[in-house]
Design a protein around this motif. Structure first.
Motif, PDB file in Angstrom:
ATOM      1  N   GLN A   8       0.854  -1.183   0.000  1.00  0.00           N
ATOM      2  CA  GLN A   8       0.000   0.000   0.000  1.00  0.00           C
ATOM      3  C   GLN A   8       0.892   1.236   0.000  1.00  0.00           C
ATOM      4  OE1 GLN A   8      -3.011   0.104   3.033  1.00  0.00           O
ATOM      5  NE2 GLN A   8      -3.632   2.183   2.529  1.00  0.00           N
ATOM      6  N   ARG A  10      -0.545   4.548  -0.943  1.00  0.00           N
ATOM      7  CA  ARG A  10      -1.351   5.748  -0.732  1.00  0.00           C
ATOM      8  C   ARG A  10      -2.435   5.464   0.287  1.00  0.00           C
ATOM      9  NH1 ARG A  10      -3.228   8.986  -5.722  1.00  0.00           N
ATOM     10  NH2 ARG A  10      -3.639  10.378  -3.998  1.00  0.00           N
ATOM     11  N   SER A  11      -2.937   6.522   0.904  1.00  0.00           N
ATOM     12  CA  SER A  11      -3.933   6.409   1.960  1.00  0.00           C
ATOM     13  C   SER A  11      -5.308   6.062   1.384  1.00  0.00           C
ATOM     14  CB  SER A  11      -4.017   7.725   2.713  1.00  0.00           C
ATOM     15  OG  SER A  11      -5.070   7.696   3.657  1.00  0.00           O
ATOM     16  N   GLN A  12      -6.100   5.409   2.219  1.00  0.00           N
ATOM     17  CA  GLN A  12      -7.464   5.076   1.815  1.00  0.00           C
ATOM     18  C   GLN A  12      -8.471   6.137   2.264  1.00  0.00           C
ATOM     19  OE1 GLN A  12      -8.534   1.388   3.613  1.00  0.00           O
ATOM     20  NE2 GLN A  12      -7.928   2.015   5.649  1.00  0.00           N
ATOM     21  N   CYS A  15     -11.540   7.553   0.004  1.00  0.00           N
ATOM     22  CA  CYS A  15     -11.840   6.546  -1.016  1.00  0.00           C
ATOM     23  C   CYS A  15     -13.246   6.001  -0.769  1.00  0.00           C
ATOM     24  CB  CYS A  15     -10.852   5.385  -0.944  1.00  0.00           C
ATOM     25  SG  CYS A  15      -9.229   5.808  -1.547  1.00  0.00           S
ATOM     26  N   GLN A  19     -13.603   0.418  -2.089  1.00  0.00           N
ATOM     27  CA  GLN A  19     -12.144   0.337  -2.181  1.00  0.00           C
ATOM     28  C   GLN A  19     -11.524   0.096  -0.813  1.00  0.00           C
ATOM     29  OE1 GLN A  19     -10.888   3.873  -4.234  1.00  0.00           O
ATOM     30  NE2 GLN A  19     -11.848   3.235  -6.144  1.00  0.00           N
ATOM     31  N   ILE A  31      -0.117   2.378   5.334  1.00  0.00           N
ATOM     32  CA  ILE A  31       0.756   2.734   4.218  1.00  0.00           C
ATOM     33  C   ILE A  31       2.127   2.091   4.473  1.00  0.00           C
ATOM     34  CG2 ILE A  31       1.944   4.622   3.061  1.00  0.00           C
ATOM     35  CD1 ILE A  31      -0.463   6.362   3.662  1.00  0.00           C
ATOM     36  N   VAL A  50      -7.939  -1.309  -6.969  1.00  0.00           N
ATOM     37  CA  VAL A  50      -7.273  -0.319  -6.108  1.00  0.00           C
ATOM     38  C   VAL A  50      -5.860  -0.039  -6.604  1.00  0.00           C
ATOM     39  CG1 VAL A  50      -8.640  -0.799  -4.048  1.00  0.00           C
ATOM     40  CG2 VAL A  50      -6.600  -2.149  -4.493  1.00  0.00           C
ATOM     41  N   HIS A  52      -4.527   2.405  -7.974  1.00  0.00           N
ATOM     42  CA  HIS A  52      -4.010   3.739  -7.693  1.00  0.00           C
ATOM     43  C   HIS A  52      -3.538   3.885  -6.247  1.00  0.00           C
ATOM     44  CE1 HIS A  52      -8.236   3.663  -6.641  1.00  0.00           C
ATOM     45  NE2 HIS A  52      -8.039   4.698  -5.853  1.00  0.00           N
ATOM     46  N   LEU A  53      -3.808   2.891  -5.400  1.00  0.00           N
ATOM     47  CA  LEU A  53      -3.417   2.938  -3.985  1.00  0.00           C
ATOM     48  C   LEU A  53      -2.278   1.990  -3.656  1.00  0.00           C
ATOM     49  CD1 LEU A  53      -7.007   2.885  -2.416  1.00  0.00           C
ATOM     50  CD2 LEU A  53      -5.561   4.870  -2.828  1.00  0.00           C
TER      51      LEU A  53
END
Length: 60
Positions: A8, A10-12, A15, A19, A31, A50, A52-53
Motif C-alpha cells: 500500500q 497511498r492512503s485510503q 476513497c 475500495q 501505508i 485499487v 491507484h493505492l
C-alpha cells in the motif's frame, strides 16, 4: 503458482467504501505494509480495483 507482493503506497482516506473493503480483504491496513498473495484471477481483480493505492511486484 506465481506469487505477487502488494504494497500500500497511498492512503485510503476519501476513497469509496468498496475500495476500503478491498484493501482490507487484501490484508492491507497501513501505508507501507506489504502482503504476499498467489496470483489468482480473484486477487488480480482486487488489485486492479485499487491500483491507484498500491504497487505490485512479482515475488521471488
Amino acid at each position: 503458482m506465481s506469487k505477487i507482493k502488494v504494497k500500500q503506497v497511498r492512503s485510503q482516506i476519501n476513497c469509496p467504501l468498496v475500495q476500503k473493503r478491498t484493501l482490507e480483504a487484501l490484508g492491507l491496513r497501513k501505508i507501507g505494509q506489504v502482503v504476499e498473495h498467489d496470483a489468482t484471477s480473484a486477487i488480480l481483480g482486487m488489485v486492479s480495483k485499487v491500483q491507484h493505492l498500491v504497487s505490485v511486484e512479482e515475488a521471488k
